[in-house]
Design an enzyme around this catalytic site. Structure first.
Site, PDB file in Angstrom:
ATOM      1  N   CYS A  19       0.613  -1.290  -0.286  1.00  0.00           N
ATOM      2  CA  CYS A  19      -0.434  -0.031  -0.317  1.00  0.00           C
ATOM      3  C   CYS A  19       0.279   1.244  -0.141  1.00  0.00           C
ATOM      4  O   CYS A  19       1.234   2.201   0.637  1.00  0.00           O
ATOM      5  CB  CYS A  19      -0.978  -0.150   1.469  1.00  0.00           C
ATOM      6  N   THR A  20       1.780   1.103  -0.913  1.00  0.00           N
ATOM      7  CA  THR A  20       2.519   2.616  -1.063  1.00  0.00           C
ATOM      8  C   THR A  20       2.872   2.544  -1.970  1.00  0.00           C
ATOM      9  O   THR A  20       3.102   1.469  -2.812  1.00  0.00           O
ATOM     10  CB  THR A  20       3.836   2.538  -0.183  1.00  0.00           C
TER      11      THR A  20
END
Ligand SMILES: Cc1ncc(COP(=O)(O)O)c(C=O)c1O
Length: 412
Positions: free
Chosen positions: A346-347
């Protein structure tokens, strides 16, 4: 991108048997690279494999037959090497941050040489060796004042944590030489890495030779070993030209022979220390496309492994700008089209490819990232976001096997 169908058969089979994400290492590619080096240098160098580039135990075991020596940079690597069957006498230990317990365990474990990076380390090693009633063989690492242009990363030629600065050698060497429980058996220089330019590599080695001659003249009458940090690079990106090894040899052979012709160096072993050039191109990172999204005109393949498994391929391992590693769609054919490939994190920094040209990517496709045999798995933040670590597969003449060395997540 051309790739052999034989390779794809292996990669498909590895993914089918062991799953993804995974690293696949080809033993034959490592063996032929070691043979190429030996043939090219015609015996001028012994080889020392840098365990940091790939400390997989099965691979380290394979390397016992490919390199005379092994260089470790932590006591963890030392332990792994011993467990993989390396004799301690063939192992050296570099690293600017060696801790007391590491130095003690290395000396107690009969390590071949400590590579001293500072006087502080020398004093520490001397007192431990004294307590143990030993005389420990050491090499002194020197940091030259300059490194030619063309190296992907440099460890000297500027303020540096690595080794004794050339300017301080006259101050520090006598102090180290006076320590009664250490014997200086040679010198070590590793000043730059990942270079694809033969002239720069030769210029660097010539500077090493100058330093070795001068320091040995003053302090080491009959050196046993001189370690040359190889700097030999590999072509990571489409369009990179592979290093012309023959040009390196042609540019440096006379200097090496000139050194060996001096009586003081007749019995000296010249050692080439390297990692990526031996194993980098022998490894592939395999990841499967979990889903495909079209976002604002851009096709994005979301893969089951990304930055968490392969930090360098995501461009966060010292690269100034992200450049895609060479990669291909396994078993893939068709018109190339632009695609971004990202990992499962999640980046937004978790990306494997930006605007790569690959045959149309669909859910379930397998992607092979090349040049992943060095600084892959263990150079990556595998615990970030707690995905299961990738498995590792070694393909040998007898077949392929699971050589995973990082334990899986606890089961549910
Ligand atoms: C002391 C030392 N030896 C060997 C290596 C291996 O370098 P490469 O994998 O580029 O050959 C490095 C890389 O940083 C190093 O610092």
């Amino acid at each position: 991108m051309n790739h052999s169908s034989a390779l794809d058969v292996w990669l498909l089979s590895a993914a089918a048997s062991f799953g993804t994400p995974s690293y696949v290492y080809l033993a034959s590619a490592i063996e032929s690279r070691a043979a190429l080096l030996r043939q090219a240098f015609e015996g001028r160098f012994a080889l020392s494999f840098a365990a940091k580039s790939n400390p997989n135990p099965a691979l380290l075991s394979l390397m016992r037959g490919q390199a005379e020596y092994l260089d470790v940079s932590s006591i963890g690597e030392f332990r792994t090497a011993l467990a993989a069957g390396w004799e301690a006498a063939r192992i050296s230990f570099t690293g600017p941050g060696k801790r007391q317990f590491e130095i003690r365990e290395a000396i107690e474990g009969d390590i071949g040489e400590l590579i001293l990076e500072s006087v502080r380390e020398a004093v520490l090693a001397n007192s431990i060796a004294g307590e143990l009633g030993r005389v420990q063989h050491v090499l002194v690492r020197i940091a030259p004042t300059t490194v030619p242009k063309g190296f992907g990363d440099q460890m000297a030629g500027r303020p540096s944590a690595f080794g004794i600065d050339w300017e301080d050698v006259a101050r520090d060497m006598p102090e180290i030489a006076a320590l009664p429980n250490l014997k200086i058996v040679g010198l070590h220089i590793y000043s730059g890495t990942q270079c694809l330019k033969p002239e720069a590599i030769c210029e660097n080695y010539r500077s090493f030779i100058g330093i070795f001659r001068e320091v040995c003249e003053a302090y080491i009458p009959l050196p046993e070993k001189l370690v040359f940090g190889s700097g030999l690079g590999i072509p990571y990106h489409d369009g990179d030209l592979p290093l012309d090894l023959a040009a390196v040899v042609a540019g440096i052979a006379a200097d090496l022979d000139g050194l060996k012709a001096l009586p003081q160096f007749a019995g000296t072993r010249l050692v080439l220390e390297l990692g990526r050039y031996l194993v980098g191109e022998a490894g592939y990172f395999l990841t499967r496309v979990i889903s495909v999204k079209k976002s604002r005109g851009v096709r994005i393949g979301i893969c089951d492994g990304g930055m968490n498994n392969h930090l360098p391929a995501s461009g966060h391992f010292g690269m100034v700008m992200h450049r895609n590693y060479t990669m291909h769609k396994v078993g893939g054919q068709g018109e190339p089209e632009k695609v971004n490939l990202v990992g499962p994190l999640c980046t937004s920094i978790d990306r494997l490819a930006v605007a790569a040209m690959l045959p149309r990517i669909e859910e379930g496709d397998l992607i092979a990232v090349h040049n992943s045999g060095a600084y892959g798995l263990t150079a990556s933040p595998i615990h970030f976001i707690s995905h299961a670590p990738p498995c590792e597969v070694l393909i040998e003449a007898v077949g392929m096997r699971d050589v995973t060395h990082i334990p899986a997540l606890p089961s549910a």
